[in-house]
Design a protein around this motif. Sequence first.
Motif, PDB file in Angstrom:
ATOM      1  N   LYS A 198      48.790  39.162  38.853  1.00  0.00           N
ATOM      2  CA  LYS A 198      48.236  40.005  37.979  1.00  0.00           C
ATOM      3  C   LYS A 198      48.071  39.278  36.460  1.00  0.00           C
ATOM      4  CE  LYS A 198      49.550  44.734  39.292  1.00  0.00           C
ATOM      5  NZ  LYS A 198      50.834  45.435  39.557  1.00  0.00           N
ATOM      6  N   TYR A 199      48.665  38.157  36.296  1.00  0.00           N
ATOM      7  CA  TYR A 199      48.291  37.230  35.463  1.00  0.00           C
ATOM      8  C   TYR A 199      47.723  36.187  35.463  1.00  0.00           C
ATOM      9  CZ  TYR A 199      52.346  39.919  32.895  1.00  0.00           C
ATOM     10  OH  TYR A 199      52.969  40.819  32.389  1.00  0.00           O
ATOM     11  N   ALA A 200      46.953  35.932  36.667  1.00  0.00           N
ATOM     12  CA  ALA A 200      46.090  35.070  36.965  1.00  0.00           C
ATOM     13  C   ALA A 200      45.234  34.525  36.180  1.00  0.00           C
ATOM     14  CB  ALA A 200      45.439  35.066  38.393  1.00  0.00           C
ATOM     15  N   ASP A 201      44.389  35.723  35.558  1.00  0.00           N
ATOM     16  CA  ASP A 201      43.291  35.470  34.636  1.00  0.00           C
ATOM     17  C   ASP A 201      43.960  34.841  33.283  1.00  0.00           C
ATOM     18  OD1 ASP A 201      40.701  35.394  34.043  1.00  0.00           O
ATOM     19  OD2 ASP A 201      40.631  37.422  33.322  1.00  0.00           O
ATOM     20  N   ARG A 202      44.897  35.419  32.950  1.00  0.00           N
ATOM     21  CA  ARG A 202      45.613  34.811  31.549  1.00  0.00           C
ATOM     22  C   ARG A 202      46.182  33.559  31.760  1.00  0.00           C
ATOM     23  NH1 ARG A 202      49.275  39.723  29.885  1.00  0.00           N
ATOM     24  NH2 ARG A 202      50.120  38.395  28.363  1.00  0.00           N
ATOM     25  N   LEU A 203      46.699  33.442  32.849  1.00  0.00           N
ATOM     26  CA  LEU A 203      47.315  31.906  33.183  1.00  0.00           C
ATOM     27  C   LEU A 203      46.374  30.996  33.095  1.00  0.00           C
ATOM     28  CD1 LEU A 203      49.746  32.786  35.858  1.00  0.00           C
ATOM     29  CD2 LEU A 203      50.453  31.969  33.571  1.00  0.00           C
ATOM     30  N   ASP A 204      44.973  31.143  33.463  1.00  0.00           N
ATOM     31  CA  ASP A 204      43.853  30.383  33.633  1.00  0.00           C
ATOM     32  C   ASP A 204      43.321  30.342  32.151  1.00  0.00           C
ATOM     33  OD1 ASP A 204      41.583  29.220  35.499  1.00  0.00           O
ATOM     34  OD2 ASP A 204      40.859  29.869  33.625  1.00  0.00           O
ATOM     35  N   LYS A 205      43.187  31.302  31.503  1.00  0.00           N
ATOM     36  CA  LYS A 205      42.413  31.372  30.343  1.00  0.00           C
ATOM     37  C   LYS A 205      43.244  30.794  29.153  1.00  0.00           C
ATOM     38  CE  LYS A 205      41.071  35.265  28.009  1.00  0.00           C
ATOM     39  NZ  LYS A 205      41.158  36.504  28.044  1.00  0.00           N
ATOM     40  N   ILE A 224      45.399  28.038  40.396  1.00  0.00           N
ATOM     41  CA  ILE A 224      44.912  29.333  40.038  1.00  0.00           C
ATOM     42  C   ILE A 224      43.746  29.720  40.911  1.00  0.00           C
ATOM     43  CG2 ILE A 224      44.327  30.943  38.386  1.00  0.00           C
ATOM     44  CD1 ILE A 224      46.112  29.259  36.583  1.00  0.00           C
ATOM     45  N   GLY A 225      42.711  28.974  41.028  1.00  0.00           N
ATOM     46  CA  GLY A 225      41.561  28.932  41.775  1.00  0.00           C
ATOM     47  C   GLY A 225      40.700  30.052  41.153  1.00  0.00           C
ATOM     48  N   LYS A 226      40.167  30.117  40.186  1.00  0.00           N
ATOM     49  CA  LYS A 226      39.513  31.279  39.646  1.00  0.00           C
ATOM     50  C   LYS A 226      37.948  31.218  40.213  1.00  0.00           C
ATOM     51  CE  LYS A 226      38.055  33.454  35.410  1.00  0.00           C
ATOM     52  NZ  LYS A 226      38.341  33.427  34.061  1.00  0.00           N
ATOM     53  N   SER A 227      37.259  32.169  40.733  1.00  0.00           N
ATOM     54  CA  SER A 227      36.279  31.904  41.007  1.00  0.00           C
ATOM     55  C   SER A 227      35.368  33.145  40.914  1.00  0.00           C
ATOM     56  CB  SER A 227      36.081  31.261  42.693  1.00  0.00           C
ATOM     57  OG  SER A 227      35.339  32.132  43.157  1.00  0.00           O
ATOM     58  N   GLU A 228      34.367  32.906  40.121  1.00  0.00           N
ATOM     59  CA  GLU A 228      33.580  33.844  39.469  1.00  0.00           C
ATOM     60  C   GLU A 228      32.220  34.389  40.455  1.00  0.00           C
ATOM     61  OE1 GLU A 228      32.687  32.670  35.779  1.00  0.00           O
ATOM     62  OE2 GLU A 228      34.337  33.927  34.927  1.00  0.00           O
ATOM     63  N   VAL A 332      41.187  36.638  55.904  1.00  0.00           N
ATOM     64  CA  VAL A 332      41.385  37.889  55.558  1.00  0.00           C
ATOM     65  C   VAL A 332      42.083  38.216  54.012  1.00  0.00           C
ATOM     66  CG1 VAL A 332      43.790  38.575  56.385  1.00  0.00           C
ATOM     67  CG2 VAL A 332      41.727  40.386  56.340  1.00  0.00           C
ATOM     68  N   GLN A 333      42.848  37.238  53.668  1.00  0.00           N
ATOM     69  CA  GLN A 333      43.470  37.450  52.289  1.00  0.00           C
ATOM     70  C   GLN A 333      42.668  37.196  50.961  1.00  0.00           C
ATOM     71  OE1 GLN A 333      44.050  35.231  54.486  1.00  0.00           O
ATOM     72  NE2 GLN A 333      45.821  34.079  53.905  1.00  0.00           N
ATOM     73  N   TYR A 334      41.460  36.506  51.373  1.00  0.00           N
ATOM     74  CA  TYR A 334      40.894  35.922  50.077  1.00  0.00           C
ATOM     75  C   TYR A 334      39.485  36.866  50.226  1.00  0.00           C
ATOM     76  CZ  TYR A 334      38.649  33.172  46.947  1.00  0.00           C
ATOM     77  OH  TYR A 334      37.974  32.673  45.659  1.00  0.00           O
ATOM     78  N   GLY A 335      39.119  36.955  48.908  1.00  0.00           N
ATOM     79  CA  GLY A 335      37.703  37.628  48.732  1.00  0.00           C
ATOM     80  C   GLY A 335      37.790  38.971  49.218  1.00  0.00           C
ATOM     81  N   THR A 336      36.996  39.491  50.302  1.00  0.00           N
ATOM     82  CA  THR A 336      36.723  40.655  50.937  1.00  0.00           C
ATOM     83  C   THR A 336      37.032  40.229  52.323  1.00  0.00           C
ATOM     84  OG1 THR A 336      34.527  40.297  51.316  1.00  0.00           O
ATOM     85  CG2 THR A 336      35.317  41.556  49.258  1.00  0.00           C
ATOM     86  N   GLY A 555      22.527  45.806  43.639  1.00  0.00           N
ATOM     87  CA  GLY A 555      23.450  46.661  43.394  1.00  0.00           C
ATOM     88  C   GLY A 555      24.829  45.963  43.528  1.00  0.00           C
ATOM     89  N   GLY A 556      24.988  44.743  43.603  1.00  0.00           N
ATOM     90  CA  GLY A 556      26.263  44.093  43.483  1.00  0.00           C
ATOM     91  C   GLY A 556      27.162  44.068  42.464  1.00  0.00           C
ATOM     92  N   LYS A 557      28.435  43.848  42.832  1.00  0.00           N
ATOM     93  CA  LYS A 557      29.541  44.067  41.819  1.00  0.00           C
ATOM     94  C   LYS A 557      29.964  42.677  41.332  1.00  0.00           C
ATOM     95  CE  LYS A 557      33.939  45.875  41.948  1.00  0.00           C
ATOM     96  NZ  LYS A 557      34.718  46.385  42.773  1.00  0.00           N
ATOM     97  N   VAL A 558      29.828  42.332  40.044  1.00  0.00           N
ATOM     98  CA  VAL A 558      30.245  41.073  39.536  1.00  0.00           C
ATOM     99  C   VAL A 558      31.720  41.114  39.617  1.00  0.00           C
ATOM    100  CG1 VAL A 558      30.350  39.453  37.761  1.00  0.00           C
ATOM    101  CG2 VAL A 558      28.231  40.453  38.160  1.00  0.00           C
ATOM    102  N   VAL A 559      32.425  40.045  40.249  1.00  0.00           N
ATOM    103  CA  VAL A 559      33.909  40.116  40.695  1.00  0.00           C
ATOM    104  C   VAL A 559      34.573  38.660  40.397  1.00  0.00           C
ATOM    105  CG1 VAL A 559      34.073  42.355  41.834  1.00  0.00           C
ATOM    106  CG2 VAL A 559      33.819  40.082  42.956  1.00  0.00           C
ATOM    107  N   THR A 560      35.701  38.645  39.785  1.00  0.00           N
ATOM    108  CA  THR A 560      36.325  37.381  39.951  1.00  0.00           C
ATOM    109  C   THR A 560      37.655  37.296  40.913  1.00  0.00           C
ATOM    110  OG1 THR A 560      35.753  37.288  37.547  1.00  0.00           O
ATOM    111  CG2 THR A 560      37.552  35.836  38.230  1.00  0.00           C
ATOM    112  N   LYS A 561      37.632  36.139  41.557  1.00  0.00           N
ATOM    113  CA  LYS A 561      38.789  36.054  42.542  1.00  0.00           C
ATOM    114  C   LYS A 561      39.539  34.904  42.351  1.00  0.00           C
ATOM    115  CE  LYS A 561      36.727  39.409  45.482  1.00  0.00           C
ATOM    116  NZ  LYS A 561      37.533  40.798  45.461  1.00  0.00           N
ATOM    117  N   PHE A 562      40.930  35.101  42.946  1.00  0.00           N
ATOM    118  CA  PHE A 562      41.811  33.710  42.644  1.00  0.00           C
ATOM    119  C   PHE A 562      42.258  33.305  43.873  1.00  0.00           C
ATOM    120  CE2 PHE A 562      41.599  36.390  38.677  1.00  0.00           C
ATOM    121  CZ  PHE A 562      41.716  35.311  37.774  1.00  0.00           C
ATOM    122  N   LYS A 563      42.643  31.872  43.923  1.00  0.00           N
ATOM    123  CA  LYS A 563      43.412  31.654  45.081  1.00  0.00           C
ATOM    124  C   LYS A 563      44.927  31.819  45.209  1.00  0.00           C
ATOM    125  CE  LYS A 563      40.678  27.394  45.610  1.00  0.00           C
ATOM    126  NZ  LYS A 563      40.789  26.045  45.468  1.00  0.00           N
TER     127      LYS A 563
END
Length: 950
Positions: A198-205, A224-228, A332-336, A555-563
């Motif tokens: 839940k803190y991944a984005d802030r830990l990165d930013k 953290i492996g942020k990937s947009e 299965v745990q990563y992305g979709t 109609g894709g959704k822009v999302v951010t995923k983390f490792k």
Amino acid sequence: MKMKSYDHKKIEKKWQAVWDKKKIYNAKNTQGKKFYGLIEFPYPSGAGLHVGHIRSNTAMDIISRKRRMEGCNVLYPIGWDAFGLPTENYAIKTGIQPAIVTKQNTDTFRRQLKELGFSFDWSREVDTTDPTYYKWTQWIFLQMFKKGLAYKAKTEINWCPKDKIGLANEEAEGGVCDRCGGPVEKKEKEQWMLAITKYADRLDKDLDEVNYLEKIKIQQRNWIGKSEGAEIDFKIKNTPEKITTFTTRADTLYGAFAVILAPEHELVEKLKSQITNWKEVADYINKTAKKTDIERTVEDKDKSGVELKGIKAINPISGEEIPVWIADFILVQYGTGAVFADMHDERDFQFAKKYKLPVHQSIMPLFIDKAHPWVDGKEVVERTAIHAVIRKDNGDILVLYWKGTEEWKKNAPITLLIGGVEKGENLIEAAKREIKEETGFVNLKFIEQLPINTQSRFFAAHKNVNRIANVTCLIFDLINEERVEVDEKETQFHDWKFVSMSKATSDINIPDDIYFLGYLNKPSAFTEEGVLVDSGKYTGILSNEARSKIIKAVGGKVVTKFKLRDWVFSRQRYWGEPIPIIHCDKCGYVPVPEKDLPIKLPKVKSYQPTDNGESPLASISKWVNTKCPKCKGKAKRETDTMPNWAGSSWYYLRYVDSKNKKEFASKKALKYWIGNGVDWYNGGMEHTTLHLLYSRFWHKFLYDMKLVPTKEPYMKRTSHGMILAEDGVKMSKSLGNTVDPKDVVKNFGADTLRTYEMFMGPFDQSVNWSTDSIVGPRRFLERVWKLKYKVSKKKSSKELEKILHKTIKKVGEDIEEMRFNTGVSSMMILVGEMEKSEIIAMGDYKKFLQILSPFAPHITEELWNELGEKKSIHISAWPKFDKKLIIDDEIKIVVQVNGKLKGEIFVNVDANEEYIKAKAFENENVKKTLIGQEIKKVIYVKGRLINIVF
RNA sequence: GCCCAGAUGGCGGAAUUGGUAGACGCGAUGGACUCAAAAUCCAUUGAUGGCAACAUCAUGAGAGUUCGAUUCUCUCUCUGGGCACCA
């Protein structure tokens, strides 16, 4: 005067006692400018202090001492990270209570640290295994639980079936049990988790806001492996279902050749009735489920998968029907848990190759000729070109060596056989025609067309147009060497010859052909940015621009995923903080009321985990059975304990108010000491991803709870290098190559050991220990000692004064930059100069002692005292250098001829250029070299050198 | 495979924004002191050639930019650390 020799044993003991008594290193409560210097608190192992501890402790000690002398209120605290496996394993073996072992070990560590003269504030010592400390560790956990950040979930643990024990990852390396050597299995277990994601984005930013070494930030970011990217839906033909895929390269969508699902993906089961090869699919899923993580990754990364026959997905942008597969390289745990595969991804590319799936290119490598860039406003003309690889049976290939004009001969192109395609011609015909025209060869066999075309963009001056060249590479084998006559006008531009593939690869100098040969030698996916091709109306657009357009279009959704994954917070062990939760059948997981904290570890008979993998606490029914705080019914305590990352996640906060019984620390103390974070935190790179990230996470949580004043715990983070054994490998008990600091302190003294460890090499790099080299720093200190007999009331020479002030400047700067090795070296030089001098002014000697004092606190204190000073040198004011004394009046100018050293001249600082040049030409050696030469130019670098070029 | 760091005498390592490569320390050799040794002090110590002044070659390998590269660019080799099918 009678010479008294330097007796480190006497001096060190004496001053340690004085410092202890006068408490000169204790931080004041909350007054004045503060400095909070932090080191990672040690795990008090039975082996005692390691030379590596001393290196990092001394470094921060030096910085803290300097700050103290600069007038700061310094907090340099120490404590014990004492929960952990070695102590527990020792308890299992011997039956001695871990608490008792810990007490012994911390006593040893404390004594050893005091013997090294570190300026710790011992009044604030903390111990993570002390109930008054872990009360607050439990308390913070409860706050997280109440906010929904602590939850229970099934995860896999490493399980040794022979020892019947759960193993930490580091105990199960390589899938082998650390204790018995047997194979480790996976076992599912309900465990407490902390939602760090839940803190991944802030830990990165928020890394942007702190002053960490760049490599530390990079490692944290990678972890953290942020990937947009984007989620793009693929409809499944003849069903209402759709597959949501995750991609970072939506621009490759036109090239999708399959949709691949993780074997565990829920859709697989849903689509069962339509899958015509279900048995095969089910087998594959079973096989995957049985594989451990290690097997799944180790198997040479060979891709495997099964097509879901009877299922087709529809490409949302092209409408094309593509197959659907399952494959275990999709996690299965990563992305979709699902992707669309295309040839511009290394794994998908390998997968396509293995199962011979038809692929098509959607991104072309783009080469922009910087020497001939597009000219604004000119017409853009697109052209198709073919480049041919012509192979002889010995593997040599044909290369064109173009004849450049004289001045750009050096850069004349060296290429494959190249040519244009005329109207109505297919590529193979065009290539054969060009080969015939340019080389005369007529008998060729077409082998293949490379699956990747490239595009070049340049300004074609001879046609006055901006050119786009789309290049296809064709491979031909030469059947025989039969040739027809070649027109002279073809040969006037270039020569051709057959050369080996390796020569061709190194000779050829245009980017397209370099790419083609690279692909031919080792086919791999083109995964970089480029320009779109075969992509409908997006063809010709740059890939990074196409990305968002295509996401929008489908109609894709822009999302951010983390490792980053959530933190498994349970251990089935004894020697850790009990997790303060009560299990009630009626009320579920109920937090222990805060007034009941701490939940203390009960005494047990056996520290061995139980047969079913639960912690030893589970067998103490008296402790386990309790009342539910909510309904007062029968309930059981949680028997898992916390990992030892727990106590270390917040210890720096406890130091500021370590005796507080009401709060983990008072608001006032936190505001003062942590108001801008810990000022400087030094530690090992090995803690970059776990400890550092975990404690940043806890801190951010406490910040959200308004319990700490800052978003980030540490303002500045640096790292130290390891000390390796003399043979360059890690020191370890089993290798018998450890160095015991005790012996070094005994034989050479703490001051020598400290100085040696600072001098041995760059602080951030690993260095080999060398017992032989310790005598260097020891001799240095002895020379410092003897200098006192030269101290005089008279003034030192001007030269000595100048060197002293330069050294004050350098040592100060070096400490700030953690370049301790060069700092020590410059003081050695100063001592050499002082030895040469007849006398040293008392004041100058004292200044030198002051800058040396952070490195060697005992000897400098003794000498300082002998010179009549009543107060400690360590609370004296850090000396300032005199700017006037730093500048030289006479400078050396180096004289070079054609860049080679010929001599040097000494001139006044403000001598002008003319004068210096004139003087340079007077130099005999210069004159000799210049005989009969015509001087082309003379380069003068102010205050440095003159270079005469002929 | 990817990311990060590094490669300089016999050894650990210095070297400002590109400007005298090898500071400082260890070791080694020679000398002084000593009956002798240790300790200490002095001198020498990158390689090759030369009596010498000096010259040539040298910072993992190769290319490039530059008057000049340990330093900047590209390619490669090796070493250490981290990650490892993260779409």
